[in-house]
Design an enzyme around this catalytic site. Structure first.
Site, PDB file in Angstrom:
ATOM      1  CE1 TYR A  75       4.411   1.832   5.192  1.00 42.88           C
ATOM      2  CE2 TYR A  75       3.356   1.302   3.099  1.00 42.88           C
ATOM      3  CZ  TYR A  75       3.920   2.230   3.964  1.00 42.88           C
ATOM      4  OH  TYR A  75       3.962   3.551   3.595  1.00 42.88           O
ATOM      5  CE  LYS A 117       1.746   4.498   6.182  1.00 44.08           C
ATOM      6  NZ  LYS A 117       1.829   5.754   6.968  1.00 44.08           N
TER       7      LYS A 117
END
Length: 315
Positions: free
Chosen positions: A139, A143
């Site tokens: 994750y 990002k």
């Protein structure tokens, strides 16, 4: 304004659509699955259904004033995040930039790194991104990649871009986050110290993102940390949840992860020092840029958590 919101059917997206309509904006709500049934009765919501990993519906961008790109994968491996978070970012922002719209990217407080930070340091928008994403989770890597792509698109088109990094969003049905530590049954294991949890109540996140879309901006990039004013430590958070904790000294956890550094790439999340520090290191946070946009807190932590546990978004 006419706002295009991607990921509009998601946890944050639904709150964004509701808040945008309450502020009088027309919304083009782009969802991967079927839109919520309640939208059908609102003439100010135009629903578009598309899988952005396969195709970006160019017609949805015509005449929009701003894009809030909230579509992203929350769990999964690098391949999942690459397909559903990273790959669509460029085409979506390109389409909005060509339409002359303001760009708002929903990023994450997972992006700032802790390299060089001492315990209880203040993390703000000048804190550099993590320089070693290989030792972070999928994750965080996604990002970091999203932000890089967004900056490239904005520079190419001379477009205004706001990168908004919400903290760990909590609200109805979502009161747990990775900053609390691992669990053993109901027991939560981790450090107990005066460091703050980087939290953002869902209504606060929606308000921040709408202000980012509404507020005029010259071409260029502005990073904004969307964080609550009232940021509890872990002990206060667990007390609000009614969960017991097993305290472990932060220093011991950090030294243990440092000792494992030679084999870190083969270890799971919290045994890798950059991941451990990003989630559990005692830090403080600043949200002055958020306030400069005109953002104001609607509730303190206990009131917001009570509302979340009762299934409400209003304190």
């Amino acid at each position: 304004m006419t706002l295009l919101i991607t990921g509009a059917g998601g946890y944050l997206g639904r709150a964004l659509v509701a808040a945008a309509r309450a502020r009088g904006h027309a919304v083009r709500a782009l969802t991967r699955g079927a839109p919520p049934a309640g939208w059908a009765g609102d003439s100010g919501i135009e629903s578009w259904q598309a899988d952005l990993s396969e195709k970006v519906p160019q017609a949805a961008f015509a005449g929009i004033d701003a894009l809030i790109h909230a579509a992203a994968r929350m769990g999964g491996d690098d391949a999942d995040h690459g397909r559903e978070t990273v790959a669509p970012t460029g085409p979506v922002l390109e389409a909005a930039a060509r339409a002359g719209a303001r760009l708002v990217l929903v990023s994450s407080m997972a992006v700032p790194g802790t390299t060089g930070l001492a315990p209880m340091a203040v993390v703000d928008e000048t804190t550099p991104p993590d320089p070693d994403p290989a030792l972070r989770d999928a994750y965080a890597r996604a990002k970091l990649a999203q932000e890089r792509i967004a900056r490239e698109v904005a520079a190419r088109h001379g477009a205004p871009l706001r990168i908004v990094r919400p903290g760990a969003i909590f609200g109805p049905g979502r009161v747990w986050n990775a900053h609390l530590g691992p669990t053993l049954g109901r027991l939560v294991i981790g450090p107990r110290h005066a460091g703050e949890l980087p939290l953002c109540w869902r209504p606060h996140a929606a308000q921040a993102l709408l202000l980012a879309a509404e507020t005029p901006q010259a071409p260029g990039v502005e990073v904004i940390h969307a964080l609550d004013d009232d940021r509890p430590d872990r002990a206060r958070y667990l007390a609000a949840l009614g969960r017991p904790g097993l305290p472990l000294p932060w220093r011991a956890l950090d030294l243990g992860a440092a000792a494992l550094a030679p084999v870190a790439p083969r270890l799971p999340g919290l045994l890798r020092r950059p991941t451990l520090r990003a989630r559990l290191m005692p830090l403080r946070y600043a949200n002055a840029r958020l306030h400069a946009l005109g953002w104001r807190a609607e509730a303190g932590f206990e009131a917001a958590m009570a509302a979340a546990l009762s299934g409400r978004d209003v304190a």
